[in-house]
Design a protein around this motif. Structure first.
Motif, PDB file in Angstrom:
ATOM      1  N   UNK A   1       0.814  -1.206   0.000  1.00 40.42           N
ATOM      2  CA  UNK A   1       0.000   0.000   0.000  1.00 40.42           C
ATOM      3  C   UNK A   1       0.853   1.263   0.000  1.00 40.42           C
ATOM      4  N   UNK A   2       1.933   1.249   0.778  1.00 40.52           N
ATOM      5  CA  UNK A   2       2.812   2.420   0.827  1.00 40.52           C
ATOM      6  C   UNK A   2       3.491   2.627  -0.522  1.00 40.52           C
TER       7      UNK A   2
ATOM      8  N   UNK B   1      11.369   3.668   5.239  1.00 34.62           N
ATOM      9  CA  UNK B   1      10.346   2.814   5.855  1.00 34.62           C
ATOM     10  C   UNK B   1      10.161   1.543   5.032  1.00 34.62           C
ATOM     11  N   UNK B   2      10.070   1.697   3.719  1.00 27.20           N
ATOM     12  CA  UNK B   2       9.895   0.530   2.855  1.00 27.20           C
ATOM     13  C   UNK B   2      11.082  -0.415   2.942  1.00 27.20           C
ATOM     14  N   UNK B   3      12.292   0.136   2.978  1.00 34.12           N
ATOM     15  CA  UNK B   3      13.480  -0.707   3.041  1.00 34.12           C
ATOM     16  C   UNK B   3      13.508  -1.523   4.321  1.00 34.12           C
ATOM     17  N   UNK B   4      13.187  -0.888   5.454  1.00 35.90           N
ATOM     18  CA  UNK B   4      13.193  -1.605   6.734  1.00 35.90           C
ATOM     19  C   UNK B   4      12.119  -2.685   6.760  1.00 35.90           C
ATOM     20  N   UNK B   5      10.951  -2.384   6.207  1.00 36.23           N
ATOM     21  CA  UNK B   5       9.852  -3.353   6.206  1.00 36.23           C
ATOM     22  C   UNK B   5      10.150  -4.527   5.292  1.00 36.23           C
ATOM     23  N   UNK B   6      10.666  -4.234   4.108  1.00 34.92           N
ATOM     24  CA  UNK B   6      10.936  -5.290   3.143  1.00 34.92           C
ATOM     25  C   UNK B   6      12.147  -6.136   3.524  1.00 34.92           C
TER      26      UNK B   6
ATOM     27  N   UNK C   1       2.218   6.753  -3.604  1.00 33.86           N
ATOM     28  CA  UNK C   1       2.846   7.973  -4.083  1.00 33.86           C
ATOM     29  C   UNK C   1       3.663   8.690  -3.030  1.00 33.86           C
ATOM     30  N   UNK C   2       3.648   8.202  -1.798  1.00 33.67           N
ATOM     31  CA  UNK C   2       4.415   8.804  -0.714  1.00 33.67           C
ATOM     32  C   UNK C   2       5.883   8.395  -0.850  1.00 33.67           C
ATOM     33  N   UNK C   3       6.773   9.320  -0.612  1.00 35.98           N
ATOM     34  CA  UNK C   3       8.200   9.020  -0.641  1.00 35.98           C
ATOM     35  C   UNK C   3       8.636   8.557   0.755  1.00 35.98           C
ATOM     36  N   UNK C   4       8.748   7.251   0.905  1.00 34.98           N
ATOM     37  CA  UNK C   4       9.150   6.683   2.202  1.00 34.98           C
ATOM     38  C   UNK C   4      10.131   5.548   1.971  1.00 34.98           C
TER      39      UNK C   4
ATOM     40  N   UNK D   1       5.542   6.044  12.185  1.00 32.82           N
ATOM     41  CA  UNK D   1       5.207   7.188  11.333  1.00 32.82           C
ATOM     42  C   UNK D   1       5.777   6.973   9.938  1.00 32.82           C
ATOM     43  N   UNK D   2       4.913   7.028   8.927  1.00 35.89           N
ATOM     44  CA  UNK D   2       5.345   6.873   7.537  1.00 35.89           C
ATOM     45  C   UNK D   2       5.352   8.224   6.837  1.00 35.89           C
TER      46      UNK D   2
END
Length: 423
Positions: free
Chosen positions: A268-269, A279-284, A273-276, A387-388
């Protein structure tokens, strides 16, 4: 505030209840037909043709779960009615092992260690010395240390009978790969901390009703009675930012809480369109461990509702629960395999052989393998923050926090996000 909570596991329910209590207009989206996420009710058919409500994996709580127990009370659950309380007990079928008396901490732990059956004085004193050293260090250590390294000075019997079962049950990661920093935090709160409502922090709280009635069902009824909307079978396809608002499949909200599994939250993130990127790297980057529960019939009545098992090659289960002592039918046992392989057939066969070796010939009823039950709680792990982006949050047992992937970690995460909404 119009708030969307995507996911009705224990983290999402905690966030929804707390946000509703703050006066927000909450809409909960749950993709499944049953609330509770990985801790939910499961209906099975018994050999006699009847049915029973079990769980999508056998769970256990402890008295130190103050946030979880407090949330249960807020939605009208009486913990004493749905949970069986036992002082910490890790007895094996032969009677050996640890059993703490029902005393205040830390005297219960000290007495339990000194009275441990099958332990030599060398075993007992090695654990007492280590416990005292952990207390002096305030249950802290370097982030790079593993549980195996932390406990290398303990005797093999103590490591096998206490450290290994506690480690795999709390962190769902084997000692040689698990974070000693997180393990010590759990040990400090559970064995030497205070619990909820006068219960000891180390007390075992075993559900004696299905997990739906322990929290999710009552939370849903409470939310709907307060005017919140709970949409079941509603998977969010997209989350988009529109100026100061957020859209969930085109529907506008002031804020969105992603309380879904980390892989779904990352999807979803990534599409929002949000630049995160952080956050994405840590989650993935998160690794995962499986947990299996093998339900069997034809078992004996056990001396306790819960027994620890000596696991090893060909004997994968670390615990067995007597469901007959927890409101279930006679002869129904639940074998739990933490940090398990995911091959259901071979795992089930190994558990049946393990049971037969104990003198319990049983028949398999239902095997549940949760392939991504928890994140792998390894040393130095960097978990994603809650916080994203402004108005976009994440909660769940995988999000940055003090606890491993437990019900308490999930609930605390949801409550923390709800508290952040007020600022």
């Amino acid at each position: 505030m119009r708030l969307a909570v995507l996911g009705a596991g224990w983290a999402g329910l905690a966030a929804a209840v707390a946000a509703t209590r703050q006066g927000h207009a909450v809409t909960v989206f749950e993709a499944a037909r049953t609330l509770g996420g990985r801790a939910r009710a499961l209906q099975v058919t018994l050999p006699d043709g009847g049915t029973a409500l079990l769980d999508n994996g056998q769970h256990i709580l402890v008295g130190a779960y103050v946030a979880t127990l407090g949330l249960m009370e807020q939605v009208g659950v009486v913990p004493q009615e749905v949970l069986l309380r036992l002082p910490l007990v890790l007895r094996h079928p032969d009677g050996d092992g640890l059993a703490l008396p029902d005393w205040p901490a830390p005297w219960d732990a000290a007495a339990g260690i000194l009275r441990a059956r099958g332990w030599t004085w060398a075993d007992k004193f090695s654990l007492l010395r280590a416990s005292r050293a952990w207390q002096r260090a305030r249950f802290r250590c370097a982030p790079s240390v593993t549980v195996a390294q932390l406990t290398a000075g303990l005797t093999p019997r103590v490591r096998q009978d206490l450290i290994e079962p506690l480690c795999v049950s709390a962190l769902n990661t084997l000692p040689e790969h698990s974070s000693a920093e997180v393990f010590l935090r759990v040990m400090g709160d559970a064995l030497f901390g205070r619990g909820h409502g006068g219960w000891g922090g180390s007390n075992l709280l075993i559900p004696r009703q299905d997990l739906g009635r322990v929290l999710p069902d009552r939370a849903q009824a409470w939310l709907q009675a307060q005017g919140a909307e709970v949409r079941i079978g509603a998977r969010a396809g997209s989350v988009r930012q529109r100026e100061r608002e957020w859209e969930v499949d085109g529907e506008c909200f002031d804020a969105v809480v992603l309380a879904c599994p980390p892989t779904e939250a990352a999807r979803l993130v990534a599409g929002s369109g949000v630049q995160a990127p952080g956050w994405l790297a840590a989650t993935q980057a998160l690794g995962y461990e499986a947990i299996a529960t093998v339900y069997v019939t034809g078992g004996p009545r056990l001396p306790l509702p819960l027994l620890a098992l000596r696991s090893g090659p060909g004997a994968p289960a670390q615990f067995v629960f007597d469901r007959a002592q927890l409101g279930g039918p006679a002869g129904l046992l639940a074998f739990v395999v933490s940090a398990s392989p995911t091959d259901k057939e071979s795992l089930e066969a190994a558990v049946l052989a393990q049971s037969a070796a104990l003198g319990w010939p049983v028949q398999a009823l239902k095997t549940v393998v949760e392939k991504r039950a928890t994140f792998a709680c390894t040393p130095g792990l960097q978990r994603p923050p809650p916080a994203i982006a402004p108005g976009l949050w994440a909660c769940g047992d995988y999000v940055e926090g003090p606890y491993p992937a437990t019900l308490e970690g999930a609930v605390r995460s949801g409550l923390a996000v709800a508290a952040a909404l007020a600022h």
